[in-house]
Motif scaffolding. Structure first.
Motif, PDB file in Angstrom:
ATOM      1  N   SER A 251      41.902  41.695  27.235  1.00 17.06           N
ATOM      2  CA  SER A 251      40.997  41.515  28.373  1.00 17.06           C
ATOM      3  C   SER A 251      41.652  40.825  29.572  1.00 17.06           C
ATOM      4  O   SER A 251      41.016  40.680  30.615  1.00 17.06           O
ATOM      5  N   ASN A 252      42.896  40.427  29.444  1.00 14.30           N
ATOM      6  CA  ASN A 252      43.616  39.796  30.557  1.00 14.30           C
ATOM      7  C   ASN A 252      44.475  40.765  31.364  1.00 14.30           C
ATOM      8  O   ASN A 252      45.046  40.371  32.386  1.00 14.30           O
TER       9      ASN A 252
ATOM     10  N   TYR B 296      41.588  44.696  34.520  1.00 13.73           N
ATOM     11  CA  TYR B 296      41.467  43.957  33.266  1.00 13.73           C
ATOM     12  C   TYR B 296      40.017  43.814  32.810  1.00 13.73           C
ATOM     13  O   TYR B 296      39.719  43.830  31.621  1.00 13.73           O
ATOM     14  N   ASP B 297      39.099  43.735  33.775  1.00 10.87           N
ATOM     15  CA  ASP B 297      37.685  43.558  33.446  1.00 10.87           C
ATOM     16  C   ASP B 297      36.882  44.845  33.635  1.00 10.87           C
ATOM     17  O   ASP B 297      35.653  44.832  33.554  1.00 10.87           O
TER      18      ASP B 297
ATOM     19  N   SER C 146      36.420  46.434  36.353  1.00 10.67           N
ATOM     20  CA  SER C 146      35.668  46.441  37.610  1.00 10.67           C
ATOM     21  C   SER C 146      36.182  47.468  38.616  1.00 10.67           C
ATOM     22  O   SER C 146      35.448  47.857  39.521  1.00 10.67           O
TER      23      SER C 146
ATOM     24  N   ASN D 221      36.669  45.937  25.949  1.00  6.35           N
ATOM     25  CA  ASN D 221      37.423  44.714  25.678  1.00  6.35           C
ATOM     26  C   ASN D 221      37.017  44.052  24.363  1.00  6.35           C
ATOM     27  O   ASN D 221      37.794  43.276  23.801  1.00  6.35           O
TER      28      ASN D 221
ATOM     29  N   SER E 101      46.300  40.097  34.795  1.00 10.76           N
ATOM     30  CA  SER E 101      45.467  40.054  35.998  1.00 10.76           C
ATOM     31  C   SER E 101      46.212  40.493  37.247  1.00 10.76           C
ATOM     32  O   SER E 101      45.946  40.012  38.341  1.00 10.76           O
TER      33      SER E 101
END
Lengths: 108, 121
Positions: B30-31, B53-54, B56, B74, B103
């Motif tokens: 998730s990073n 990573y998220d 978005s 994730n 990130s």
């Protein structure tokens, strides 16, 4: 889209020799350029990022230089395992991320 | 150690769909942003898609925009590529690759071993 060209297409050298590979960008990519090595049947491996930084575990015989539009990957003394295809890639202006067409280093 | 394992490749007829998956392990999934990169037989590398990573933000190569969808879970450390309206020219080995840095969308390291997609009637 930034176009990367690589030269030569093929480089025929002997073990122990120095290899100099070139990558040229159609417009400036600053130092946002990477080099990858790909052996037959394998995934690419990151060698150099931000033009001159070696990735983790990459031997010191690999070095990168350049900025703007002209970049060089140098292998100071070829080892048998270095015969492969090498690609450059830019991240300065995306999408898309773009790769060069590759340079094959083969055994003379 | 960091590992990426692709699955889901195979032979599919033009116009049909296929879903690729990439199972990640050995790092905090998730990073990191994640990518798909493909390589047609005997050809060079072509970047296909990236997902933040998220989840978005997502971006695609023009050659697949509107046909392919990248996604991630994730909670399951898994990346997907939904490929619709497949064409002959989509035939390639598809690699998933992690962003080099957390990130940050930068370079591709490491890569999975790849999964072959063949589009043929």
């Amino acid at each position: 889209e930034i176009v990367l060209t690589q030269s030569p297409a093929t480089l025929s050298l002997s073990p122990g020799e120095r290899a100099t590979l070139s990558c040229r960008a159609s417009q400036s990519v600053s130092s946002y350029l990477a080099w990858y090595q790909q052996k037959p049947g394998q995934a690419p491996r990151l060698l150099i990022y931000d033009a001159s930084n070696r990735a983790t575990g990459i031997p010191a015989r690999f070095s990168g230089s350049g900025s703007g539009t002209d970049f060089t990957l140098t292998i100071s003394s070829l080892e048998p395992e270095d015969f492969a295809v090498y690609y450059c890639q830019q991240r300065a202006n995306w999408p898309p991320f773009t790769f060069g067409p590759g340079t094959k280093v083969d055994i003379k | 150690q960091v590992q990426l394992v692709e699955s889901g490749g195979g032979v599919v007829q033009p116009g049909r769909s296929l879903r690729l998956s990439c199972a990640a392990s050995g790092f905090t999934f998730s990073n990191y942003g994640m990518h798909w990169v493909r390589q047609a037989p005997g050809k060079g590398l072509e970047w296909v898609a990236v997902i933040w990573y998220d989840g978005s933000h997502k971006y695609y190569a023009d050659s697949v925009k509107g046909r392919f969808t990248i996604s991630r879970d994730n909670s399951k450390n898994t990346l997907h590529l939904q490929m619709n309206s497949l064409r002959d020219e989509d035939t390639a080995v598809y690699y998933c690759a992690r962003d080099h840095l957390p990130s940050a969308t930068a370079y591709f390291d490491p890569w999975g071993q790849g999964t072959l997609v063949t589009v043929s009637s």
